[in-house]
Design an enzyme around this catalytic site. Sequence first.
Site, PDB file in Angstrom:
ATOM      1  N   GLY A   1     -23.010  23.245  32.540  1.00 44.56           N
ATOM      2  CA  GLY A   1     -24.000  24.376  32.887  1.00 44.56           C
ATOM      3  C   GLY A   1     -23.745  25.267  33.663  1.00 44.56           C
TER       4      GLY A   1
ATOM      5  N   ASP B   1     -23.365  15.712  34.912  1.00 45.34           N
ATOM      6  CA  ASP B   1     -23.586  13.736  33.784  1.00 45.34           C
ATOM      7  C   ASP B   1     -22.157  14.359  33.256  1.00 45.34           C
ATOM      8  OD1 ASP B   1     -25.405  15.099  32.721  1.00 45.34           O
ATOM      9  OD2 ASP B   1     -26.287  13.187  33.253  1.00 45.34           O
TER      10      ASP B   1
ATOM     11  N   THR C   1     -24.759  21.050  39.554  1.00 48.34           N
ATOM     12  CA  THR C   1     -25.640  21.487  38.901  1.00 48.34           C
ATOM     13  C   THR C   1     -27.885  22.268  38.639  1.00 48.34           C
ATOM     14  OG1 THR C   1     -27.772  20.510  37.621  1.00 48.34           O
ATOM     15  CG2 THR C   1     -26.241  19.369  38.270  1.00 48.34           C
TER      16      THR C   1
ATOM     17  N   ASP D   1     -30.068  21.410  38.229  1.00 46.85           N
ATOM     18  CA  ASP D   1     -31.612  20.228  37.803  1.00 46.85           C
ATOM     19  C   ASP D   1     -31.970  19.124  39.218  1.00 46.85           C
ATOM     20  OD1 ASP D   1     -32.228  21.673  35.661  1.00 46.85           O
ATOM     21  OD2 ASP D   1     -30.446  20.410  34.597  1.00 46.85           O
TER      22      ASP D   1
ATOM     23  N   ARG E   1     -35.228  19.437  31.135  1.00 44.22           N
ATOM     24  CA  ARG E   1     -34.954  18.591  30.069  1.00 44.22           C
ATOM     25  C   ARG E   1     -35.599  17.066  30.628  1.00 44.22           C
ATOM     26  NH1 ARG E   1     -30.506  20.734  26.950  1.00 44.22           N
ATOM     27  NH2 ARG E   1     -30.395  22.344  28.566  1.00 44.22           N
TER      28      ARG E   1
HETATM   29  P1  ADP Z   1     -23.057  18.915  32.662  1.00 43.76           P
HETATM   30  O1  ADP Z   1     -21.820  18.688  33.555  1.00 43.76           O
HETATM   31  O2  ADP Z   1     -23.330  20.447  33.219  1.00 43.76           O
HETATM   32  O3  ADP Z   1     -24.167  17.735  32.259  1.00 43.76           O
HETATM   33  P2  ADP Z   1     -22.691  18.446  29.717  1.00 43.76           P
HETATM   34  O4  ADP Z   1     -23.311  17.801  29.762  1.00 43.76           O
HETATM   35  O5  ADP Z   1     -22.125  19.630  29.160  1.00 43.76           O
HETATM   36  O6  ADP Z   1     -22.607  19.385  30.878  1.00 43.76           O
HETATM   37  O7  ADP Z   1     -20.456  17.987  30.041  1.00 43.76           O
HETATM   38  C1  ADP Z   1     -19.783  19.112  29.864  1.00 43.76           C
HETATM   39  C2  ADP Z   1     -18.293  18.966  29.017  1.00 43.76           C
HETATM   40  O8  ADP Z   1     -17.940  17.053  30.129  1.00 43.76           O
HETATM   41  C3  ADP Z   1     -18.754  18.214  27.972  1.00 43.76           C
HETATM   42  O9  ADP Z   1     -18.639  19.610  27.832  1.00 43.76           O
HETATM   43  C4  ADP Z   1     -17.521  17.448  27.847  1.00 43.76           C
HETATM   44  O10 ADP Z   1     -16.607  18.387  27.516  1.00 43.76           O
HETATM   45  C5  ADP Z   1     -17.420  16.715  28.516  1.00 43.76           C
HETATM   46  N1  ADP Z   1     -18.313  15.508  28.486  1.00 43.76           N
HETATM   47  C6  ADP Z   1     -19.704  14.698  28.123  1.00 43.76           C
HETATM   48  N2  ADP Z   1     -19.555  13.743  28.008  1.00 43.76           N
HETATM   49  C7  ADP Z   1     -18.494  12.609  28.390  1.00 43.76           C
HETATM   50  C8  ADP Z   1     -17.845  12.440  27.198  1.00 43.76           C
HETATM   51  N3  ADP Z   1     -18.354  10.482  27.499  1.00 43.76           N
HETATM   52  N4  ADP Z   1     -16.465  12.127  27.396  1.00 43.76           N
HETATM   53  C9  ADP Z   1     -15.524  12.953  27.749  1.00 43.76           C
HETATM   54  N5  ADP Z   1     -15.878  14.502  28.630  1.00 43.76           N
HETATM   55  C10 ADP Z   1     -17.386  14.553  28.249  1.00 43.76           C
END
Ligand code: ADP
Length: 326
Positions: A14, A106, A129, A131, A175
């Site tokens: 995000g 995260d 982020t 949040d 969330r």
């Molecule tokens: P944020 O970083 O804001 O929490 P996301 O949860 O969408 O956003 O995570 C961003 C990106 O990080 C995901 O689209 C994915 O490419 C990568 N990612 C998330 N979890 C994993 C994981 N367990 N292993 C590898 N890449 C991951």
Amino acid sequence: MSHIRKIGVLTSGGDAPGMNAAIRAVVRTAMSEKLSVVGIGHGYQGLINKEFIPLYGHSVANIIQRGGTFLKTSRCPEFQTKEGLAQAYQNLQDEGVDALVVIGGDGTFRGALSLGSTYHYPIVGLPGTIDNDLFGTDYTIGYDTAINTVVEAVDKLRDTAGSHDNLFFVEVMGRDAGFIALNSGIGVGAEDILIPETVSDLDKLVAKLEYDQRKHKTSGIIIVAEGDELGGAKEVAEMVKERLPNYHMRVTILGHIQRGGSPTCADRVLASRLGYAGVKALLEGRSGVMIGQINNKIKETPFSKATKQHPQIQPEWLEVARVLAL
Ligand code: ADP
């Protein structure tokens, strides 16, 4: 002497106000250390698709004040596969990128942990982020701007609430984490604040509103975090309406306006400091960590800890909100 000659920087997940300020800090610090910098467009998707953009000091001029991320961001499920990860690593090798700075939440750090530990590749993360839900920093980049956006919007709603004797249920982002709701709720003097970390009690909310009615207080603001277990603002308003049909109720869902806008000075300063510290950490040989700030000091927290542990809501803040809403 560090072996790092070229670093990559990306934003992922995000978007959050202040990400541009963080990229700027990474680029300019790297320049001052005589490193080359490459930006990666669209987060991890750009690593896989070879979206490499050479960056120079002037590339990041005039972006400190802009919301969003000029490198763009994405969610990339492919990066979670073995093949996607291998492709990303191969592309980094081909491009001669020796280390990465990733800016995100995260999920982004779980991805960084995966890439870093599979290939022994140096990566540091900056918490970006709205949040504020990352362990290892008092504040995340974007959070201060988001709560100020909420406060500005709710102040406006309060004018209408007062003029029309309305009770507004305002849904804010969060969330899993109630930081935006709790802090903006205190900032706007909300009548009640519902957050996912605590058990929300409909009976108590109804009793409080009945008490307000007896005191001829007929307008008010209830802040509802989107992840509250009672539901979003619409669901909560419907349940209250059944019990208190005399109230004039309105629902406002603030939605994505909370993610945009020019970053506050606090977010720009935090992003600048963390970006600077991130490049320094890589050059001093540290990696696999999120760079945060705790009690005004830079603190490095392993990705595994930053993503698994959750910062706690301090119960005393809930008590402050409750007492002041009387
Ligand atoms: P944020 O970083 O804001 O929490 P996301 O949860 O969408 O956003 O995570 C961003 C990106 O990080 C995901 O689209 C994915 O490419 C990568 N990612 C998330 N979890 C994993 C994981 N367990 N292993 C590898 N890449 C991951």
